[in-house]
Design a protein around this motif. Structure first.
Motif, PDB file in Angstrom:
ATOM      1  N   LYS A  58       0.852  -1.194   0.000  1.00 14.39           N
ATOM      2  CA  LYS A  58       0.000   0.000   0.000  1.00 14.39           C
ATOM      3  C   LYS A  58       0.884   1.239   0.000  1.00 14.39           C
ATOM      4  O   LYS A  58       1.719   1.424   0.879  1.00 14.39           O
ATOM      5  N   ALA A  64      -2.969   2.669  -1.073  1.00 13.30           N
ATOM      6  CA  ALA A  64      -3.555   1.498  -1.739  1.00 13.30           C
ATOM      7  C   ALA A  64      -2.472   0.715  -2.477  1.00 13.30           C
ATOM      8  O   ALA A  64      -1.437   1.260  -2.858  1.00 13.30           O
ATOM      9  N   SER A  65      -2.732  -0.563  -2.661  1.00 13.60           N
ATOM     10  CA  SER A  65      -1.827  -1.400  -3.445  1.00 13.60           C
ATOM     11  C   SER A  65      -2.284  -1.389  -4.904  1.00 13.60           C
ATOM     12  O   SER A  65      -3.307  -0.784  -5.236  1.00 13.60           O
ATOM     13  N   GLN A 110      -3.572   4.632  -6.647  1.00 15.62           N
ATOM     14  CA  GLN A 110      -2.715   4.965  -5.510  1.00 15.62           C
ATOM     15  C   GLN A 110      -2.640   6.456  -5.245  1.00 15.62           C
ATOM     16  O   GLN A 110      -2.176   6.874  -4.192  1.00 15.62           O
TER      17      GLN A 110
END
Length: 270
Positions: A58, A64-65, A110
């Motif tokens: 992340k 976030a990944s 992301q």
């Protein structure tokens, strides 16, 4: 006497041509053996490990990944995706190759800015590493051994292919070069490096299926984006922007030409 002299010169010429041909064959075989010896311990594995970690970590403003990124076969699917890239993506309305698609995912999922993502697209062989190169080599490795089957059903995919084909043959710059100048005939080389004939299926498959590759001379993994960027540089063309439509179109032309070939990457290059 004249006939005898001509016969001697002709024989000498044939002998010289044969010697040069044997020398070229010997050099080619030597380079191939050198690469084979290194393949078992390909340093590209280090990039693969980092890329796999980056995929699930992340990061960015959205913490976030990339596991929700759709590379063409569904959200999070990595296995086999590279065999079908470039391709058309409805959410961007564009044909994208692997690296431009990764940029889109890093921006939208992301929260990185485009400038942040593309600030360091290529590693410099020492302390500066590229996340994009690491991600790309891992994703490509997940398709290794599979057959290339890049789609051309969508009108924009067909358009990208045709544009790429034109770019391949477009001559310009101070040397009046095109991609085809070096890559449209058999038996050409630059220094000790063979130049594949990319106008044939065999040549395109051999070349396209070998990238990304670890370049021993640079101590870096280089992706198709970098390979084509470097070709433009050597032709003295204006430097292409990372992820540009020009690079994508040229990649599309080469990938479709290589369809049916086996993906061997990541490999080792000089």
């Amino acid at each position: 006497m004249i006939r005898h002299t001509c016969a001697v010169l002709l024989a000498a010429g044939v002998a010289l041509a044969t010697t040069e041909g044997l020398a070229q064959d010997s050099t080619t075989e030597g380079i191939a053996k050198y690469r084979d010896m290194l393949e078992d311990d390909n340093p590209a594995e280090l990039w693969q490990l980092r890329g796999a970690e980056l995929w699930k970590t992340k990061r960015g403003p959205k913490d976030a990944s990339l596991e929700g990124c759709d590379l063409g076969l569904g959200r999070g699917v990595v296995k086999g995706v590279y065999t079908q890239l470039p391709r058309y993506f409805a959410d961007t309305g564009k044909v994208q190759d692997l690296e431009s698609r990764l940029v889109s995912c890093m921006v939208t999922q992301q929260g990185f800015s485009l400038e942040e993502v593309t600030k360091q697209p290529f590693g410099n062989g020492s302390e500066e590493k590229s996340d994009l190169e690491a991600l790309a080599v891992w994703i490509v490795s997940e398709s290794r051994g599979m057959k290339l089957k890049v789609p051309t059903a969508h009108p924009k995919e067909k358009e990208a292919y045709e544009i790429g084909k034109q770019i391949f043959s477009y001559r310009a710059g101070p040397h009046d070069f095109a991609c085809a100048t070096c890559h449209s005939q058999e038996g050409r080389r630059i220094r000790l490096q063979e130049l594949p004939n990319l106008t044939t299926a065999e040549g395109a498959r051999k070349a396209f299926g070998a990238w990304p590759a670890y370049r021993v001379s640079q101590g870096e993994v280089r992706t198709m984006q970098h390979r084509l960027y470097d070709c433009f540089r050597q032709q003295r063309f204006p430097e292409p922007r990372y992820g540009s439509d020009v690079i994508t179109a040229l990649t599309m032309y080469l990938a479709v030409s290589a369809n049916g070939g086996e993906l061997l990457a990541p490999t080792i290059k000089r």
